[in-house]
Design an enzyme around this catalytic site. Structure first.
Site, PDB file in Angstrom:
ATOM      1  N   GLY A  27       9.811  17.395  16.728  1.00 11.76           N
ATOM      2  CA  GLY A  27       8.933  17.120  17.861  1.00 11.76           C
ATOM      3  C   GLY A  27       8.081  15.890  17.662  1.00 11.76           C
ATOM      4  O   GLY A  27       7.824  15.134  18.602  1.00 11.76           O
ATOM      5  N   GLU A  44      14.240 -13.076 -17.899  1.00  6.99           N
ATOM      6  CA  GLU A  44      14.547 -13.860 -16.705  1.00  6.99           C
ATOM      7  C   GLU A  44      16.001 -14.300 -16.566  1.00  6.99           C
ATOM      8  O   GLU A  44      16.516 -14.358 -15.445  1.00  6.99           O
ATOM      9  CB  GLU A  44      13.644 -15.098 -16.666  1.00  6.99           C
TER      10      GLU A  44
END
Length: 1388
Positions: free
Chosen positions: A407, A1320
């Site tokens: 709802g 990295e």
């Protein structure tokens, strides 16, 4: 407890088996806040505050009296009001196990399987898995996939989490193989490879057994010879001059035999008292706070009366929408009504026409009910149900579906609701009631939605039931959704489509289509196709009418106008094909069967259990079993992270007189501040003080990490949205944040407004430029037979560390100093800037870092925008001040990875050799210099990647714009610079008609070559990585398979791409390449180690413990690292540049070597005395057992961009990857089918940590290059704030097969114990997925007769993929006319 006649106003619930009664609870307080602040259960984390990351996951248990069973379900504690837990039991991560009382199997397995890095997401992962096991003690991998859709991780790449939890499932042991034909996993046998973790894994429990005190002479003698070479602190250890392959391969990162068995009978019991008090679940509740009343009626009549009395009240079930509106949209709802005790709103009824759901039934319960119906009824009756079930798979996470009600989804009436288009297309019927007018029924049709988030339900009415109808035999129904990320994401466009035919014909009786994302409401265009046959002419007519009836203005919220219109057409086409396929089965003589290509277009995404392998080099024969170097030890804090015991800044206990800070931020990008009105904020109860620039001396208000070009508080002119103008300090977070929103600032806009890189180029607004020049570029281009030019844009990326900026400033009253507890990667910079702001010397400020919940560069400098204001406040008030940013604040303030524009010109011979290369890089730096100058220069230093060229020039510009200052991010400009080069290489190959791999190999560097900045290459392993990944991935055979697939598939295309990388290691600024360490040995033989690096999940502390363990020759379990602190190791370098293990490892080696040198006389005198005996003897002999260590990297000089001289890097890391993808050409969706990586990490200090960094970096790169997209308004407002709008990769986004191999036999003499940096370098390899996608799109374009060589910017989002495919549907929505209206967003 006796039931009162009136409503209950005392909250009663259980937490971890303990009963709690609270008569004075504020209904605005969430469960998360209550757990953390009132109960001090800090294992449950705040990651986003909107139910989008799963860090706050807890388990709720309730007793179902009708079924006489206990139900368990997970929810997001950040959204659930604590008052909604009345009569329920809550279990947090602390409640299932601890390192003191014993770990639960779930906690143990995620830790030992290396599935916890920064650890901030780990408690949420643990609780999602724990809830699954409570419901299914032996789940499938599909179950696991379902339960983890609402959990995010930014560190691991998900693979180790999946593998650790796989051991609980029916698929245990099905993970993959080591790649050998005789692999034990392929044969279904136990692993016969020597387990590398074993007894070395001893953070909390002493897994060394008797080794602690049995340090006998044999071990000492074994270690002495090995250690002699690295006791001076200037050599790296035991490098052998070897660059070849070894057969010592392992794929075992942990031994599943060490896992404790899971016994579901031993779980904590449900509190019996909850079964004995049914009134707690049924009684009326009334909780009243200062601003909000929370009501829970027990009957429909009471509910209707309350709604009549309070027509503006919001009805809430899970608070998944209202909670976000209140927190992020500044909405206030004085009355909230919870209807979960109203029988009519919670029941499910099977009717003649369908299934009627009470409006408060949760989406999980809807899912279970519909699945039962699908399994029980004929297929034709449940086609609508099946489509809804498919949509619910992608509706939020499990935690959201467990709380949100059907709802609520309807009444919210969001234009991008996942369910509303399906319910509208299905003809769902709603029953609503009011106290005055009774009951009425509403059909969800084109009249139901009346405006943006509005519908035809009246304010006094309550939605009671939702009837979802059965489908008919001659009816077909499908739902579609396209989003940025497959799981737990809002739709870009979604659709429900239904057709019903006249009985036993192919003639259309009715067609209903409903779309979300195509306007301010769910749209139901009337196609008027009734009476038509289901054939190509109907498709053409329907497509044409949709095109006319679904217009979108260029400025439409959400942007992507052409893509959204194309998606609507594509969904209709997919629906047409699917229905035609079904009709061809029913009427084979009337309807042609689908071709294989057409069948491909109708396929739905299905869960695929991921596979993986991890290969690494075993430790050398003869290495002492107590030497941990090279072994896959578990992260030193993993067990504490898995139990919630690991402390982060905001977990630190509150001081008695502590205050809380909230920032006042600018709302304009470039404007002069005319006036500030803080009177309403100052007048709010609980506000202590509001600070602005006027409260600080002008000189002390200046700040900046390199250039002093920022202010702590903006004094005159703001230069971006999200700049700190002031700080509100109050008694608690809620008060401070509410007060901060009351501050009113009047502005006068200032011109020019520079938002994009193009704006900056037009205005010549930049720092720089800088140039690196090698050879004669002009002559090289002039003499080249072919000269090509190109341009490419690479978007930025939000760091999205799971722990937002959190800081605590504690003043030292007597000396004007300050203790700063900070989530920073750079304690020394924070110390320096705080000292400057306070006007004291650095020796009065101590910055302390226990750990961070992720950093990735985002906490290297930008944290100080948050730290400095609270330190100023704490100093002035002489009281501790704490702050932790909400996710949307953090994203708005702290900047991102730099967006880049690259322009290139290349000269190339007919044979594919590069003769000259000229490049220009433009980075969007934002409003201050910060680290942008260095980022641009790193991109310039990385532009060669792995290629030779005698004549090269690169020029870089850091564009000054009016955006938040962009900053460091994993890769630091390198990935952007390398991608421009790879774009150039691919374009050159396409122009020459040459194989991409051939042109790369022809130009590939090798040892002895020189970079474009004149640094010689030594020990270059790129060719080995390249060859190894080709072999391990069976690349050539798979490339042929991809070509065959593409020839036979029109609507799905595949690409496979091979890519190399090179990454320079060191800080290019020379003085940063230094580190310190401090070692204390106590008389009991235990060791306290401190060094200059910070722990943010990468395992730095673990590696430093391993280094110390080897040098001191003691078990790792005897060494402890407490924190990083500037009063222990001064003048530290930021933990960044992937260089922290190298720098700090050598400093630790140096300090430990000093200790060993001092102990040497006692070891010689008593060889069998053992560690404890030698330490005791030295102490009694008055020998210092404390030592500092220091290291500065030799052989580098930094790089001077003025003189173009210098050696910036200590060495280079290399790697190569092969990635295969599949693209849906109709939607732009893509899947990464497989990735193989070979990475050179030298001789790994810890293969588990290094492989984790490879996988995590690659997955973060996938986000950068394929998924994550920053969107700014033309006025400079960040639109993508929080996980609702900004999507990082989830569990479903990683490669379906993910194989990582660490290059063997490649020691590195330039770093500690022959290792290499790892943080990295792997990230750029994810661009192999980007380039594979471009290859797949090129195949689609070629088939359409379009140019397969085209500009394709990063990231490769679904929008870019779909529109680049350029088929007839896309061309229908694309216009060539210039549009002068203001767009919703701009590319910055």
């Amino acid at each position: 407890m006796a039931q009162d006649a009136g409503p209950m106003s005392t909250l009663v619930f259980f937490v971890n088996g303990k009963k709690l009664e609270d008569p004075d609870v504020d209904p605005e307080v969430t469960l998360l806040t209550y757990l953390r602040q009132k109960l001090r259960l800090c294992g449950t984390k705040l990651g986003c505050g909107e139910g989008g990351c799963g860090a706050c996951t807890v388990m709720i248990s309730r007793y179902d009296r009708e079924a006489d069973k206990v139900e368990h379900y997970s929810i997001n504690a950040c959204l659930a009001p604590v008052v909604s837990l009345h009569g329920l039991a809550v279990t947090t991560v602390e409640g299932i196990g601890s390192t003191r009382t014993g770990l639960h199997a779930v906690q143990e397995r995620i830790a030992l399987a290396h599935g916890s890095q920064c650890g901030f997401c780990t408690p949420g992962m643990v609780m999602s898995m724990y809830t699954l096991l409570r419901n299914k003690p032996r789940p499938s991998m599909a179950d696991l996939d379902e339960y983890f859709a609402g959990n995010l991780c930014r560190c691991t790449g998900y693979r180790p989490i999946i593998e650790g939890f796989r051991s609980f499932t029916t698929d245990a042991g099905a993970g993959g193989s080591c790649g050998r034909s005789d692999c034990c996993r392929r044969k279904g046998k136990g692993c016969d490879v020597k387990v590398m973790n074993g007894e070395m894994n001893g953070d909390t429990n002493d897994m060394y057994g008797d080794m602690n005190n049995d340090m006998n002479g044999d071990m000492n003698n074994d270690m002495n010879g090995e250690m002699n070479d690295h006791m001076n602190g200037e050599t790296n250890g035991d490098v052998n001059n070897v660059n070849g392959v070894t057969d010592d391969i392992s794929h075992v990162l942990y031994d599943t035999k060490e896992f404790q068995p899971y016994d579901p009978t031993q779980e904590i019991i449900f509190p019996p008292e909850l079964k004995l008090h049914p009134e707690w679940q049924t009684q009326n509740l009334v909780f009243r706070g200062p601003r909000v009343s929370y009501l829970r009626p027990s009957s429909l009549s009471e509910l209707l009366c309350l709604k009549a009395e309070h027509p503006g009240a919001r009805i809430v079930v899970g608070n998944t929408e209202v909670g976000i509106e209140v927190k992020f949209k500044n909405q206030t709802y004085p009355v909230l009504i919870n209807p979960t005790n109203v029988a009519e709103l919670t029941k499910v009824a099977l009717t003649k026409g369908g299934v009627a759901f009470g409006a408060s039934v949760t989406l999980s319960a809807v899912e279970e009910t519909l699945r039962r119906q699908v399994n029980a009824l004929p297929e034709y009756r449940t086609r609508i149900f099946s489509a809804i079930l498919e949509m619910l798979r992608w509706f939020g996470g499990k935690q959201i579906r467990n709380a949100a009600a059907i709802g609520g989804n309807i009444m919210t009436s969001s234009p991008i609701s996942d369910l509303n288009p399906l319910l509208a297309a299905a003809g769902a019927r709603l029953t609503v009631r009011s106290a005055e007018n009774g009951e009425r029924e509403i059909l969800m049709d084109q009249h139901f939605f009346t405006g943006y988030r509005r519908n035809s339900v009246r304010p006094e009415e309550v939605l009671v039931t939702v009837l979802i109808p059965f489908s008919q035999k001659s009816e077909y129904f499908l739902g579609f959704k396209q989003s940025r990320r497959r799981e737990d994401d809002i739709a870009i466009v979604n659709a429900g489509l239904r057709v019903r035919f006249l009985r036993e014909t192919t003639t259309v009786e009715e067609v209903v289509v409903a779309f979300g994302g195509m306007g301010p409401t769910t749209v139901l265009p009337l196609l008027n196709l009734e009476g038509r046959c289901w054939d190509s002419s109907l498709l053409e007519t329907g497509t044409s009418r949709l095109l006319q009836m679904l217009p979108l203005a260029p400025s439409a919220p959400g942007g992507m106008v052409e893509y959204r219109r194309t998606l609507a057409l594509s969904f209709f086409f997919k629906f047409y094909l699917s229905v035609r396929g079904r009709l061809s089965e029913q009427f084979p003589s009337l309807v042609a069967a689908l071709t294989e290509e057409e069948k491909e277009a109708t396929k739905e995404h299905r869960h695929v259990t991921p596979k993986s392998t991890q290969l690494f080099q075993t430790v050398p024969l003869g290495q002492s079993p107590q030497d941990p170097i090279g072994r896959p030890l578990t992260h030193a804090s993993a067990l504490q992270q898995a139990t919630g015991e690991a402390l982060y800044v905001d977990d630190l206990p509150r001081y008695q007189n502590e205050l809380y800070g909230a920032l006042v931020l600018s709302s304009r990008a470039h404007a002069k501040i005319l006036s500030i009105d803080a009177s309403h904020a100052r007048g709010m109860e609980g506000v202590e003080r509001v600070f602005f620039a006027e409260d600080l001396e002008a000189e002390r208000n200046k700040t900046g990490c390199i250039l002093t070009d920022e202010e702590i508080f903006v004094s005159d002119t703001v230069t971006c949205v999200g700049q700190v103008v002031g700080l509100v300090v109050a008694k608690d977070q809620a008060t401070a944040q509410r007060a901060a929103k009351l501050v009113r600032i009047d502005y006068e806009d200032v011109k020019p407004l520079i938002i994009t890189i193009q704006d900056a180029i037009r205005e010549k607004s930049w720092w720089g430029p800088w140039t690196i020049d090698q050879g004669d570029v002009e002559q090289g281009l002039k003499s080249s037979p072919h000269v090509l030019e190109g341009e490419m844009h690479v978007g930025g990326q939000e760091h999205f560390y799971l722990e937002t900026n959190a800081h605590l400033a504690v003043p030292r009253g007597e000396d004007g100093g300050m203790d700063v507890f900070s989530s920073t990667q750079n304690p020394t910079l924070t110390q320096q800037l705080v000292a400057r702001a306070l006007g004291v010397a650095c020796n009065r400020v101590t910055c302390r870092v226990k750990r961070m919940g992720g950093g990735f560069g985002g906490k290297e400098t930008r944290n100080n925008s948050v730290t400095l204001p609270i330190c100023v406040a704490a100093s002035v008030l002489n009281r501790p001040v704490r702050i932790m940013l909400d996710r949307d604040e953090d994203m708005q303030i702290t900047g991102t990875r730099h967006p880049f524009l690259g322009r290139w010109k290349v000269g190339v011979t007919k044979d594919g050799f590069f003769t000259a290369l000229d490049m220009e890089f433009y980075a969007n730096a934002g409003c201050s210099a910060n680290q942008s100058l260095d980022v641009v220069q790193k991109a310039m230093l990385s532009m060669d990647n792995v290629y030779r060229c005698k004549n090269r020039r690169v020029t870089g510009y850091a564009c000054r714009t009016h955006l938040p200052s962009n900053t460091a991010f994993r890769g630091f400009g390198g990935p952007q610079g390398m991608l421009f080069t790879e774009d150039m290489v691919a374009r050159a190959a396409d122009f020459l008609g040459m194989d991409h791999d051939e042109i790369r190999r022809k130009n590939m560097i090798d040892s002895g070559d020189v970079t474009h900045f004149d640094q010689p290459l030594d020990r270059c392993t790129i060719r080995r990585c390249w060859d190894d990944v080709i072999a391990q991935s069976t690349y050539h055979a798979r490339r042929e398979a991809v070509e065959r697939f593409n020839k036979g598939s029109k609507y799905r295309k595949r690409g496979i791409y091979l890519l190399p990388t090179k990454f320079g290691i060191a800080f290019s600024v020379l003085f940063l390449n230094q580190a310190g360490a401090l070692v204390h040995v106590f008389t009991d033989g235990s060791v306290l180690l401190t060094h200059g690096g910070t722990e943010m999940g990468q395992g730095l502390h673990t590696k430093m413990i391993q280094v110390a363990s080897r040098v001191l020759r003691i078990p790792a379990s005897r060494i402890h690292i407490s924190e990083t602190s500037t009063d222990k190791v001064p003048n530290t370098t930021s933990t960044a540049a992937s260089f922290s293990s190298d720098l700090n490892g050598m400093a630790v080696l140096n300090a430990c070597s000093t200790i060993m040198n001092r102990l040497e006389p006692y070891m010689a005198k008593n060889p069998k005395g053992g560690w404890d005996g030698w330490v005791k003897a030295a102490y009694l002999d008055r020998v210092s057992l404390s030592a500092t260590g220091f290291h500065k990297t030799s052989g580098i000089t930094g790089y001077d961009f003025d003189t173009h001289k210098g050696i910036p890097f200590s060495y280079f890391s290399y790697g190569a990857a092969v990635t295969e993808v599949e693209v849906d050409c109709l939607t732009g969706d893509h899947s990464v089918l497989r990735t193989d990586i070979v990475m050179d990490v030298g001789e790994s200090l810890n293969p588990a940590l290094d492989i984790g960094q490879v996988e995590g970096g690659f997955t973060q790169g996938l986000g950068l290059f394929t998924l994550e997209e920053l969107r700014f308004s033309p006025e400079g407002v960040l639109l993508t704030r929080g996980p609702g709008m900004y999507k990082i990769p989830g569990f479903q986004d990683i490669p379906r097969e993910f194989n990582v191999s660490l290059l063997r036999g490649a020691p590195n003499p330039r770093a500690i114990f022959s290792s290499k940096a790892i943080g990295e370098p792997p990230l750029f390899l994810a661009s192999s997925a980007f380039l594979a996608i471009r290859q797949a799109v090129a195949a689609a374009r070629a088939e359409q007769g379009m140019d397969p060589v085209f500009r394709f910017d990063s990231p490769a989002t679904a929008e870019r993929i779909r529109m680049a495919c350029g088929d007839a549907l896309a061309r229908m929505t694309t216009t060539d006319t210039a549009d002068t209206s203001k767009p919703w967003s701009v590319t910055v």
